[in-house]
Write an enzyme that holds these catalytic residues in place. Structure first.
Site, PDB file in Angstrom:
ATOM      1  N   LYS A   1       0.819  -1.222   0.000  1.00 50.65           N
ATOM      2  CA  LYS A   1       0.000   0.000   0.000  1.00 50.65           C
ATOM      3  C   LYS A   1       0.854   1.274   0.000  1.00 50.65           C
ATOM      4  CE  LYS A   1      -2.109  -1.136   3.869  1.00 50.65           C
ATOM      5  NZ  LYS A   1      -1.514  -2.430   4.250  1.00 50.65           N
TER       6      LYS A   1
ATOM      7  N   ARG B   1      -9.258   0.529   9.176  1.00 46.92           N
ATOM      8  CA  ARG B   1      -8.837  -0.838   9.445  1.00 46.92           C
ATOM      9  C   ARG B   1      -9.875  -1.600  10.252  1.00 46.92           C
ATOM     10  NH1 ARG B   1      -2.972  -0.082   8.932  1.00 46.92           N
ATOM     11  NH2 ARG B   1      -1.864  -2.008   9.329  1.00 46.92           N
TER      12      ARG B   1
ATOM     13  N   ARG C   1      11.597  -5.764   4.082  1.00 56.07           N
ATOM     14  CA  ARG C   1      11.302  -4.334   3.984  1.00 56.07           C
ATOM     15  C   ARG C   1      12.268  -3.480   4.804  1.00 56.07           C
ATOM     16  NH1 ARG C   1       5.234  -2.492   4.682  1.00 56.07           N
ATOM     17  NH2 ARG C   1       5.358  -3.254   6.812  1.00 56.07           N
TER      18      ARG C   1
HETATM   19  P1  ADP Z   1       1.191  -2.371   7.699  1.00 55.27           P
HETATM   20  O1  ADP Z   1       0.055  -2.052   6.776  1.00 55.27           O
HETATM   21  O2  ADP Z   1       2.360  -2.924   6.970  1.00 55.27           O
HETATM   22  O3  ADP Z   1       0.780  -3.195   8.874  1.00 55.27           O
HETATM   23  P2  ADP Z   1       1.159   0.297   8.878  1.00 55.27           P
HETATM   24  O4  ADP Z   1       2.301   1.221   8.869  1.00 55.27           O
HETATM   25  O5  ADP Z   1      -0.058   0.658   8.108  1.00 55.27           O
HETATM   26  O6  ADP Z   1       1.769  -1.074   8.351  1.00 55.27           O
HETATM   27  O7  ADP Z   1       0.713   0.019  10.388  1.00 55.27           O
HETATM   28  C1  ADP Z   1       1.627  -0.285  11.403  1.00 55.27           C
HETATM   29  C2  ADP Z   1       0.900  -0.422  12.735  1.00 55.27           C
HETATM   30  O8  ADP Z   1       0.312   0.832  13.094  1.00 55.27           O
HETATM   31  C3  ADP Z   1      -0.253  -1.415  12.751  1.00 55.27           C
HETATM   32  O9  ADP Z   1       0.182  -2.733  12.992  1.00 55.27           O
HETATM   33  C4  ADP Z   1      -1.112  -0.855  13.883  1.00 55.27           C
HETATM   34  O10 ADP Z   1      -0.585  -1.183  15.149  1.00 55.27           O
HETATM   35  C5  ADP Z   1      -0.959   0.644  13.725  1.00 55.27           C
HETATM   36  N1  ADP Z   1      -2.019   1.222  12.848  1.00 55.27           N
HETATM   37  C6  ADP Z   1      -1.826   1.887  11.664  1.00 55.27           C
HETATM   38  N2  ADP Z   1      -2.988   2.298  11.146  1.00 55.27           N
HETATM   39  C7  ADP Z   1      -3.965   1.885  12.010  1.00 55.27           C
HETATM   40  C8  ADP Z   1      -5.386   1.984  12.012  1.00 55.27           C
HETATM   41  N3  ADP Z   1      -6.068   2.606  11.021  1.00 55.27           N
HETATM   42  N4  ADP Z   1      -6.054   1.432  13.071  1.00 55.27           N
HETATM   43  C9  ADP Z   1      -5.397   0.829  14.074  1.00 55.27           C
HETATM   44  N5  ADP Z   1      -4.075   0.687  14.119  1.00 55.27           N
HETATM   45  C10 ADP Z   1      -3.336   1.214  13.105  1.00 55.27           C
END
Ligand code: ADP
Ligand code: ZN
Length: 216
Positions: free
Chosen positions: A14, A89, A128
């Site tokens: 993404k 999410r 990564r």
């Molecule tokens: P990835 O999609 O590779 O898991 P992200 O950088 O999007 O990586 O997210 C890393 C972490 O940040 C997630 O595992 C979660 O703990 C937190 N996080 C990010 N976005 C959200 C969200 N919309 N709701 C809840 N937790 C989030």
């Protein structure tokens, strides 16, 4: 105001796709993961709340996420075009986003679902590397930087996220299945979901998204 969403499991690409699409589309890339990592680094109140959840690969509570997204959107103008990555999410977050868009007289226009096998997701995440300075994303085999450990665009140091370790990755994939995958049906029911094969070269996915956006 417009909003599109990049949906998909951790490792689907993404962030990489968002970086490619934003340059050519005028969409503002909003990554809740990047915002949270910045908050953790700066040790803000949000960062302190989020840290332990992130390290365990669990979701940060909805009220924290909803707060940072609302704040971010309050800074944007009426004509802002948002491209969300890693948000929403949960169904709760998706409903909140719908409400914010409706208040602005608009709606989420497209959701791009990046689909990939578990094997591919795990190999992508474990290789990564991220720039400490600008957040650019690399992969030791698939997207290597010109100089090992150094960011091509800003010269910053590349590091591996703590939550990209093998054990945490498997938990994150479980969390995706349990809490986020329900959004696929949610957006499909609104007829705005487009499925993309995330195993394709990133330029192919980028081109497909840009083509769809240019038609709407
Ligand atoms: P990835 O999609 O590779 O898991 P992200 O950088 O999007 O990586 O997210 C890393 C972490 O940040 C997630 O595992 C979660 O703990 C937190 N996080 C990010 N976005 C959200 C969200 N919309 N709701 C809840 N937790 C989030
Ligand atoms: Zn950089």
């Amino acid at each position: 105001m417009d909003a599109i969403i990049l949906l998909g499991a951790p490792g689907a690409g993404k962030g990489t796709i968002a970086d490619l699409v934003k340059e050519k589309s005028g969409y503002l890339h909003v990554s809740t993961g990047d915002m949270l990592r910045a908050a953790v680094k700066a040790q803000t109140a949000v960062g302190l709340k989020a840290k332990s959840f992130m390290e365990a690969g669990e979701l940060v509570p909805d009220e924290v996420i909803i707060g940072i997204v609302r704040e971010r959107m309050a800074q944007g103008g009426q004509d802002e075009k948002y491209m969300f990555d890693g948000f929403p999410r949960t169904l709760e977050q998706a409903r909140l986003l719908d409400a914010v868009m409706e208040e602005a007289g608009s709606r989420v226009s497209r959701v791009f679902l990046l689909e990939a096998s578990k094997e591919l997701l795990v190999s992508r995440i474990s290789g990564r590397r991220i720039c400490r300075n600008c957040g650019a994303v690399y992969h030791v085999q698939n997207i290597p930087p010109k100089v090992e450990g150094v960011c091509d665009s800003c010269g910053g140091e590349l590091y591996q996220r703590k939550d990209d370790s093998e054990e945490t990755v498997l938990n994150r994939l479980e969390v995706y299945k349990k809490q986020t995958a329900a959004l696929i049906d949610y957006y499909d029911a609104k007829s705005i979901l487009l499925r993309l094969d995330a195993s394709q070269p990133k330029e192919v996915t980028q081109a497909r998204i840009l083509e769809v956006l240019s038609r709407s």
